[in-house]
Every structure is written in C-alpha cells, then in structure tokens.
Design a protein around this motif. Sequence first.
Motif, mmCIF file in Angstrom:
data_model
loop_
_atom_site.group_PDB
_atom_site.id
_atom_site.type_symbol
_atom_site.label_atom_id
_atom_site.label_comp_id
_atom_site.label_asym_id
_atom_site.label_seq_id
_atom_site.Cartn_x
_atom_site.Cartn_y
_atom_site.Cartn_z
ATOM 1 N N PHE A 16 0.831 -1.213 0.000
ATOM 2 C CA PHE A 16 0.000 0.000 0.000
ATOM 3 C C PHE A 16 0.863 1.260 0.000
ATOM 4 C CE2 PHE A 16 -3.805 -2.193 2.190
ATOM 5 C CZ PHE A 16 -4.465 -2.362 0.980
ATOM 6 N N ASN A 39 -3.037 -2.477 -5.201
ATOM 7 C CA ASN A 39 -4.130 -2.274 -4.260
ATOM 8 C C ASN A 39 -4.825 -3.594 -3.940
ATOM 9 O OD1 ASN A 39 -4.536 0.482 -3.346
ATOM 10 N ND2 ASN A 39 -4.686 0.976 -5.514
ATOM 11 N N TRP A 65 -11.958 -2.327 -0.258
ATOM 12 C CA TRP A 65 -10.766 -1.854 -0.981
ATOM 13 C C TRP A 65 -10.429 -2.827 -2.126
ATOM 14 C CZ3 TRP A 65 -7.586 2.101 1.540
ATOM 15 C CH2 TRP A 65 -6.477 2.485 0.796
ATOM 16 N N ALA A 69 -10.624 -2.386 -6.306
ATOM 17 C CA ALA A 69 -9.483 -2.714 -7.170
ATOM 18 C C ALA A 69 -9.894 -3.693 -8.264
ATOM 19 C CB ALA A 69 -8.339 -3.285 -6.341
#
Length: 80
Positions: A16, A39, A65, A69
């Motif tokens: 990250f 990601n 998250w 992605a």
Amino acid sequence: MITIFELLGWIGMITFLVAYYGISSGKMKVNSLVYQWMNLGGAIAVGLSVLNKHAWPAFALEVVWGAIAVVMILRLIKTR
C-alpha cells in the motif's frame, strides 16, 4: 516468532505504501494496472492478517478496498 498472518500484514502494508508513494510522486497513474494490482494484493494480504485477528472493521475495509481494485482492473482490461 512472526506468524504467516503477521508477515502478510507487513507485506500488504508495504505494498500500500509503495503504491501511495507511486501515485503521490507521479511515478504511477491511478488508471494503471500495476497500481490497481498493488491495491488488490495489499488488500488481500492485510485482509488475511486482520481476519486472523478478528478485526472486523479493518477486514470490511479491506474487502471493499479489494472490490474496488477488482472493478478497476476489469474496467482497465475492458478498455484496452
């Protein structure tokens, strides 16, 4: 002794940070597959780490998250 889940957490965190540095410094673009794969990889690694600790809010963050992605990767592949 470090567990595999702790190691995954560290790897994900570093992934990250490298991605964030790449975007912030202009060395990467948001619409690059490399950035989106970083990601996704980071989300999976950190997600497994926090899942092992039963840190549900952090796990939910990593699921979202990672989903973002995946959507972006699919869009980028479709447009190429």
